[in-house]
Motif scaffolding. Structure first.
Motif, mmCIF file in Angstrom:
data_model
loop_
_atom_site.group_PDB
_atom_site.id
_atom_site.type_symbol
_atom_site.label_atom_id
_atom_site.label_comp_id
_atom_site.label_asym_id
_atom_site.label_seq_id
_atom_site.Cartn_x
_atom_site.Cartn_y
_atom_site.Cartn_z
ATOM 1 N N THR A 3 0.851 -1.184 0.000
ATOM 2 C CA THR A 3 0.000 0.000 0.000
ATOM 3 C C THR A 3 0.892 1.240 0.000
ATOM 4 O O THR A 3 1.864 1.314 0.745
ATOM 5 C CB THR A 3 -0.922 -0.003 1.225
ATOM 6 N N TRP A 4 0.540 2.175 -0.851
ATOM 7 C CA TRP A 4 1.314 3.402 -1.043
ATOM 8 C C TRP A 4 0.400 4.606 -0.888
ATOM 9 O O TRP A 4 -0.793 4.535 -1.169
ATOM 10 C CB TRP A 4 1.900 3.430 -2.450
ATOM 11 N N GLU A 5 1.003 5.736 -0.510
ATOM 12 C CA GLU A 5 0.298 7.014 -0.505
ATOM 13 C C GLU A 5 0.580 7.693 -1.839
ATOM 14 O O GLU A 5 1.744 7.945 -2.179
ATOM 15 C CB GLU A 5 0.772 7.899 0.647
ATOM 16 N N VAL A 6 -0.475 7.971 -2.587
ATOM 17 C CA VAL A 6 -0.346 8.532 -3.931
ATOM 18 C C VAL A 6 -1.317 9.704 -4.076
ATOM 19 O O VAL A 6 -2.461 9.625 -3.628
ATOM 20 C CB VAL A 6 -0.663 7.456 -5.000
ATOM 21 N N VAL A 18 2.023 11.875 -7.656
ATOM 22 C CA VAL A 18 3.049 12.091 -6.651
ATOM 23 C C VAL A 18 2.982 10.897 -5.715
ATOM 24 O O VAL A 18 1.909 10.587 -5.191
ATOM 25 C CB VAL A 18 2.822 13.401 -5.865
ATOM 26 N N VAL A 19 4.104 10.217 -5.532
ATOM 27 C CA VAL A 19 4.147 9.016 -4.707
ATOM 28 C C VAL A 19 5.042 9.294 -3.505
ATOM 29 O O VAL A 19 6.199 9.693 -3.662
ATOM 30 C CB VAL A 19 4.681 7.810 -5.504
ATOM 31 N N ALA A 20 4.499 9.096 -2.307
ATOM 32 C CA ALA A 20 5.277 9.276 -1.084
ATOM 33 C C ALA A 20 6.173 8.063 -0.880
ATOM 34 O O ALA A 20 5.721 6.918 -0.984
ATOM 35 C CB ALA A 20 4.339 9.455 0.105
ATOM 36 N N ARG A 74 -1.565 19.580 1.216
ATOM 37 C CA ARG A 74 -2.688 20.047 0.387
ATOM 38 C C ARG A 74 -2.951 19.160 -0.835
ATOM 39 O O ARG A 74 -3.908 19.384 -1.561
ATOM 40 C CB ARG A 74 -2.445 21.483 -0.048
ATOM 41 N N LEU A 75 -2.078 18.185 -1.071
ATOM 42 C CA LEU A 75 -2.278 17.285 -2.210
ATOM 43 C C LEU A 75 -3.395 16.282 -1.900
ATOM 44 O O LEU A 75 -3.610 15.932 -0.736
ATOM 45 C CB LEU A 75 -0.974 16.549 -2.527
ATOM 46 N N PRO A 76 -4.080 15.809 -2.934
ATOM 47 C CA PRO A 76 -5.201 14.873 -2.730
ATOM 48 C C PRO A 76 -4.714 13.427 -2.530
ATOM 49 O O PRO A 76 -4.857 12.567 -3.395
ATOM 50 C CB PRO A 76 -6.007 15.021 -4.029
ATOM 51 N N TRP A 77 -4.132 13.166 -1.373
ATOM 52 C CA TRP A 77 -3.559 11.851 -1.088
ATOM 53 C C TRP A 77 -4.628 10.788 -0.969
ATOM 54 O O TRP A 77 -5.712 11.033 -0.460
ATOM 55 C CB TRP A 77 -2.740 11.886 0.189
ATOM 56 N N ARG A 78 -4.278 9.591 -1.428
ATOM 57 C CA ARG A 78 -5.127 8.413 -1.260
ATOM 58 C C ARG A 78 -4.221 7.209 -1.134
ATOM 59 O O ARG A 78 -3.082 7.230 -1.598
ATOM 60 C CB ARG A 78 -6.086 8.247 -2.425
ATOM 61 N N GLN A 79 -4.726 6.156 -0.537
ATOM 62 C CA GLN A 79 -3.962 4.913 -0.456
ATOM 63 C C GLN A 79 -4.244 4.074 -1.682
ATOM 64 O O GLN A 79 -5.401 3.913 -2.075
ATOM 65 C CB GLN A 79 -4.320 4.147 0.809
ATOM 66 N N VAL A 80 -3.165 3.570 -2.277
ATOM 67 C CA VAL A 80 -3.277 2.708 -3.467
ATOM 68 C C VAL A 80 -2.560 1.412 -3.146
ATOM 69 O O VAL A 80 -1.411 1.422 -2.693
ATOM 70 C CB VAL A 80 -2.642 3.407 -4.694
#
Length: 83
Positions: A3-6, A18-20, A74-80
Motif C-alpha cells: 500500500t502506497w500514498e499517492v 506524486v508518490v510518497a 494540500r495534495l489529494p492523497w489516497r492509499q493505493v
C-alpha cells in the motif's frame, strides 16, 4: 501486495502522480528510477517521488518545480494497493 500514498494531480493541463516514499529512496538512483518506471506504468502518467520527512523530490523537472511551491498536505492523497 503493498500500500502506497499517492496523489493524482491535474495542474495547468498536465496530469501526474506524486508518490510518497521513504527519504532514503530519493538518494538511491537505482531504487528511485525503478519506482518511477513502475508507477508510470501503473498510473499511465508522469510520476514524481516525494520523500516522507525531508520532502525531497525526484522526477520530471517541471513537476518537481511546481511541487516545490506546494504544501504536501494540500495534495489529494489516497492509499493505493498494488500487487
Amino acid at each position: 501486495m503493498s500500500t502506497w500514498e499517492v496523489a493524482l494531480v491535474r495542474e495547468q493541463g498536465v496530469e501526474f502522480g506524486v508518490v510518497a516514499v521513504q527519504d532514503h529512496v530519493i538518494s538511491n538512483p537505482s531504487e528511485r528510477d525503478n519506482l518511477v518506471r513502475m508507477w508510470v506504468a501503473e498510473l499511465g502518467r508522469p510520476v514524481v517521488l516525494l520523500g516522507g520527512r525531508r520532502h525531497q523530490t525526484y522526477g520530471r523537472h517541471d513537476i518537481v518545480n511546481w511541487l516545490s511551491s506546494v504544501d504536501p498536505a494540500r495534495l489529494p492523497w489516497r492509499q493505493v494497493t498494488i500487487n
